[in-house]
Write a protein that holds these residues in place. Structure first.
Motif, mmCIF file in Angstrom:
data_model
loop_
_atom_site.group_PDB
_atom_site.id
_atom_site.type_symbol
_atom_site.label_atom_id
_atom_site.label_comp_id
_atom_site.label_asym_id
_atom_site.label_seq_id
_atom_site.Cartn_x
_atom_site.Cartn_y
_atom_site.Cartn_z
ATOM 1 N N GLU A 86 0.898 -1.079 -0.108
ATOM 2 C CA GLU A 86 0.014 -0.019 0.005
ATOM 3 C C GLU A 86 0.828 1.324 -0.087
ATOM 4 O OE1 GLU A 86 -2.057 -3.123 2.260
ATOM 5 O OE2 GLU A 86 -0.230 -2.416 2.495
ATOM 6 N N THR A 87 1.901 1.215 0.729
ATOM 7 C CA THR A 87 2.749 2.303 0.735
ATOM 8 C C THR A 87 3.468 2.624 -0.511
ATOM 9 O OG1 THR A 87 3.462 1.934 2.953
ATOM 10 C CG2 THR A 87 4.967 3.317 1.827
ATOM 11 N N VAL A 88 4.039 1.543 -1.082
ATOM 12 C CA VAL A 88 4.591 1.694 -2.485
ATOM 13 C C VAL A 88 3.499 2.098 -3.447
ATOM 14 C CG1 VAL A 88 5.560 0.447 -4.458
ATOM 15 C CG2 VAL A 88 6.154 -0.350 -2.133
ATOM 16 N N GLN A 89 2.376 1.672 -3.425
ATOM 17 C CA GLN A 89 1.384 2.264 -4.430
ATOM 18 C C GLN A 89 0.974 3.585 -4.171
ATOM 19 O OE1 GLN A 89 -1.940 -0.542 -3.772
ATOM 20 N NE2 GLN A 89 -0.848 -2.159 -4.939
ATOM 21 N N ASN A 90 0.835 4.205 -2.933
ATOM 22 C CA ASN A 90 0.520 5.412 -2.668
ATOM 23 C C ASN A 90 1.613 6.500 -3.087
ATOM 24 O OD1 ASN A 90 -2.101 4.686 -1.821
ATOM 25 N ND2 ASN A 90 -1.460 4.199 0.247
ATOM 26 N N VAL A 91 2.927 6.083 -2.513
ATOM 27 C CA VAL A 91 3.868 7.166 -2.974
ATOM 28 C C VAL A 91 3.781 7.103 -4.239
ATOM 29 C CG1 VAL A 91 6.515 7.292 -2.899
ATOM 30 C CG2 VAL A 91 5.144 6.660 -0.800
ATOM 31 N N ARG A 92 3.726 6.131 -5.123
ATOM 32 C CA ARG A 92 3.972 6.189 -6.529
ATOM 33 C C ARG A 92 2.736 7.074 -7.105
ATOM 34 N NH1 ARG A 92 3.138 0.846 -8.052
ATOM 35 N NH2 ARG A 92 5.364 0.465 -7.629
ATOM 36 N N ARG A 93 1.616 7.004 -6.533
ATOM 37 C CA ARG A 93 0.390 7.978 -6.816
ATOM 38 C C ARG A 93 0.600 9.508 -6.353
ATOM 39 N NH1 ARG A 93 -5.705 6.681 -5.584
ATOM 40 N NH2 ARG A 93 -6.708 8.507 -6.612
ATOM 41 N N LEU A 94 1.215 9.656 -5.183
ATOM 42 C CA LEU A 94 1.674 10.913 -4.908
ATOM 43 C C LEU A 94 2.662 11.677 -5.738
ATOM 44 C CD1 LEU A 94 1.841 13.392 -2.917
ATOM 45 C CD2 LEU A 94 3.315 11.914 -1.429
ATOM 46 N N ILE A 95 3.703 10.790 -5.997
ATOM 47 C CA ILE A 95 4.624 11.404 -7.063
ATOM 48 C C ILE A 95 3.974 11.849 -8.404
ATOM 49 C CG2 ILE A 95 6.667 10.797 -8.640
ATOM 50 C CD1 ILE A 95 7.610 9.087 -6.033
ATOM 51 N N ALA A 96 3.012 10.974 -9.013
ATOM 52 C CA ALA A 96 2.470 11.232 -10.163
ATOM 53 C C ALA A 96 1.426 12.196 -9.998
ATOM 54 C CB ALA A 96 1.644 9.895 -10.559
ATOM 55 N N LEU A 98 2.292 14.981 -7.910
ATOM 56 C CA LEU A 98 3.017 16.210 -8.072
ATOM 57 C C LEU A 98 3.620 16.262 -9.339
ATOM 58 C CD1 LEU A 98 4.768 15.375 -4.543
ATOM 59 C CD2 LEU A 98 3.081 17.398 -5.143
ATOM 60 N N GLU A 99 4.103 15.464 -9.940
ATOM 61 C CA GLU A 99 4.468 15.528 -11.417
ATOM 62 C C GLU A 99 3.479 16.406 -12.443
ATOM 63 O OE1 GLU A 99 7.571 12.040 -11.920
ATOM 64 O OE2 GLU A 99 5.600 11.523 -12.582
ATOM 65 N N ALA A 100 2.231 15.916 -12.190
ATOM 66 C CA ALA A 100 1.221 16.480 -13.174
ATOM 67 C C ALA A 100 0.809 17.808 -12.863
ATOM 68 C CB ALA A 100 -0.393 15.994 -12.487
ATOM 69 N N GLN A 134 9.808 3.845 5.862
ATOM 70 C CA GLN A 134 9.689 2.869 4.768
ATOM 71 C C GLN A 134 8.902 2.818 3.647
ATOM 72 O OE1 GLN A 134 7.303 -0.775 6.291
ATOM 73 N NE2 GLN A 134 9.467 -1.648 6.520
ATOM 74 N N GLY A 135 9.565 2.868 2.299
ATOM 75 C CA GLY A 135 8.783 3.005 1.194
ATOM 76 C C GLY A 135 9.094 4.460 0.675
ATOM 77 N N MET A 136 9.695 5.364 1.370
ATOM 78 C CA MET A 136 9.678 6.950 1.126
ATOM 79 C C MET A 136 10.799 7.260 0.269
ATOM 80 S SD MET A 136 7.002 8.269 2.141
ATOM 81 C CE MET A 136 5.543 7.076 2.928
ATOM 82 N N GLU A 137 11.694 6.498 -0.134
ATOM 83 C CA GLU A 137 12.972 6.729 -0.845
ATOM 84 C C GLU A 137 12.815 7.451 -2.154
ATOM 85 O OE1 GLU A 137 13.892 3.319 2.078
ATOM 86 O OE2 GLU A 137 12.166 3.754 0.422
ATOM 87 N N PRO A 138 11.646 6.919 -2.831
ATOM 88 C CA PRO A 138 11.474 7.573 -4.295
ATOM 89 C C PRO A 138 11.086 9.179 -4.220
ATOM 90 C CG PRO A 138 10.349 5.595 -4.253
ATOM 91 C CD PRO A 138 10.568 5.739 -3.036
ATOM 92 N N LEU A 139 10.702 9.552 -3.199
ATOM 93 C CA LEU A 139 10.400 11.083 -2.776
ATOM 94 C C LEU A 139 11.698 11.891 -2.847
ATOM 95 C CD1 LEU A 139 7.442 10.799 -0.287
ATOM 96 C CD2 LEU A 139 7.087 11.508 -2.691
ATOM 97 N N TYR A 140 12.561 11.107 -1.947
ATOM 98 C CA TYR A 140 13.779 11.954 -1.644
ATOM 99 C C TYR A 140 14.524 11.891 -3.076
ATOM 100 C CZ TYR A 140 13.164 11.767 3.264
ATOM 101 O OH TYR A 140 12.551 11.906 4.569
ATOM 102 N N ASP A 141 14.522 10.565 -3.929
ATOM 103 C CA ASP A 141 15.505 10.439 -4.944
ATOM 104 C C ASP A 141 14.792 11.278 -6.364
ATOM 105 O OD1 ASP A 141 17.049 8.951 -3.628
ATOM 106 O OD2 ASP A 141 15.986 7.261 -4.173
ATOM 107 N N HIS A 142 13.646 12.025 -6.281
ATOM 108 C CA HIS A 142 12.840 12.454 -7.486
ATOM 109 C C HIS A 142 13.501 13.776 -7.565
ATOM 110 C CE1 HIS A 142 9.825 14.044 -10.124
ATOM 111 N NE2 HIS A 142 9.604 12.867 -10.146
ATOM 112 N N PRO A 143 14.026 13.981 -8.678
ATOM 113 C CA PRO A 143 14.817 15.570 -9.203
ATOM 114 C C PRO A 143 13.991 16.632 -9.149
ATOM 115 C CG PRO A 143 14.269 14.251 -11.179
ATOM 116 C CD PRO A 143 13.874 13.349 -10.178
ATOM 117 N N ASP A 144 12.601 16.676 -9.013
ATOM 118 C CA ASP A 144 11.729 17.782 -9.049
ATOM 119 C C ASP A 144 10.812 17.903 -7.934
ATOM 120 O OD1 ASP A 144 12.396 18.673 -11.832
ATOM 121 O OD2 ASP A 144 11.227 16.971 -12.712
#
Length: 313
Positions: free
Chosen positions: A73-83, A85-87, A104-114
């Motif tokens: 659920e965390t992975v899916q929700n973080v993916r949706r949050l990033i999408a 924000l990108e929008a 846990q599962g928040m690394e993609p937020l920290y790694d995102h360039p924008d």
């Protein structure tokens, strides 16, 4: 918050006269008159955590991953949050409340360039830019596009006040993502205060429009936690609890067999993903909101309503 100006290596002073300590080069922006924290303790520990925090490596890291894998659920929700924000089509700013460690599962937020991540906690760590108490965020109104608060609200005395502060620092269309325990046992000892059902969690975020919500770790994970604490209590030993937890680690995978409605009625934790709204949810709206497996069927003529175990809503 008034502008800050350094007047000494270990102090910052606002234009309004308020003065704050600096530890390890980071400001301690806490109203100690309304906090469980004490200024002298933070100074004595140089901003260190009030409880022991462990860095897991080697075999211990492997065991931890088995016992506490990242929730889907965390992975899916973080993916949706990033999408989402990108929008927006622009660089965005995200605040992490309680970010002393990367959740846990928040690394993609920290790694995102924008996505520019600003993080704080009540103790110093390499991941925070300042030390603060979430009840009083030392930040301007409307500063952030999103706020993440993962495994934090159980550790604050007044969760509604923290959520109000989150609402304040978000832009008008800002997003919030929260994960909070429901049926977990006490952790972090004296710094653990509160639990929420899924409906209670939703009403806590009543000033936000609902995007998604549900369980984050179901009854299987909760059973594994319960076995741990049962063994701890019987044998008066944390080690015995860990061994029992290892013996029953497989029960967490039973969550895959449990429908969402049943899962959230017995969940280890719950999540809420929402958008800042112009009007709050009303008290009468929270009853029909319920999404668990105990939703009553409409009463038939001459018959009482009975619990609906289908989970349909």
């Amino acid at each position: 918050m008034a502008p800050l100006a350094r007047v000494a290596p270990d102090r910052l002073t606002c234009a309004d006269g308020h003065s704050y300590a600096v530890v390890n080069g980071k400001p301690v922006l806490i109203d100690f008159a309304d906090s469980v924290l004490a200024e002298e303790e933070i100074a004595r520990s140089s901003g260190g955590s009030q409880i022991a925090r462990h860095d897991y490596g080697g075999l211990k890291r492997g065991v931890k991953r088995v016992l506490s894998p990242t929730r889907k659920e965390t992975v899916q929700n973080v993916r949706r949050l990033i999408a989402d924000l990108e929008a927006t089509g622009r660089p965005t700013r995200l605040l992490v409340v309680g970010g002393g460690s990367i959740g846990q599962g928040m690394e993609p937020l920290y790694d995102h360039p924008d996505i520019a991540v600003l993080s704080f906690d009540i103790y110093d760590s390499p991941h925070v830019q300042f030390i603060a108490d979430g009840h009083h965020l030392p930040l301007p109104d409307g500063m952030f596009d999103a706020v993440v608060v993962q495994a934090v609200l159980e550790h604050v005395l007044q969760p509604a006040q923290v959520v109000s502060e989150i609402w304040r620092v978000l832009k008008d269309d800002g997003l919030v993502y929260a994960e909070t325990p429901f049926m977990q046992q006490v952790h972090e000892g004296p710094y653990d205060f509160t639990r929420f059902t899924e409906s209670g969690h939703r009403y806590l975020f009543r000033n936000f429009a609902h995007v998604a919500s549900g369980s984050c770790g179901g009854p299987g994970i909760q059973f594994m936690w319960s076995v741990d604490h049962l063994a701890r209590g019987i044998f008066r030993s944390n080690a015995a609890g860990k061994l029992a937890k290892l013996a029953f680690f497989w029960t967490q995978y039973l969550d895959r067999l449990i429908p969402p409605a049943y899962a959230q009625d017995g969940a280890s934790g719950v999540f809420f993903y929402g958008r800042k709204a112009p009007r709050p949810m009303t008290p009468r709206e929270i009853i029909p909101y319920y999404r668990g497996a105990q939703k009553p069927r409409p009463a038939r003529s001459g018959a009482e309503a009975v619990p609906d175990a289908s989970g349909a809503h």
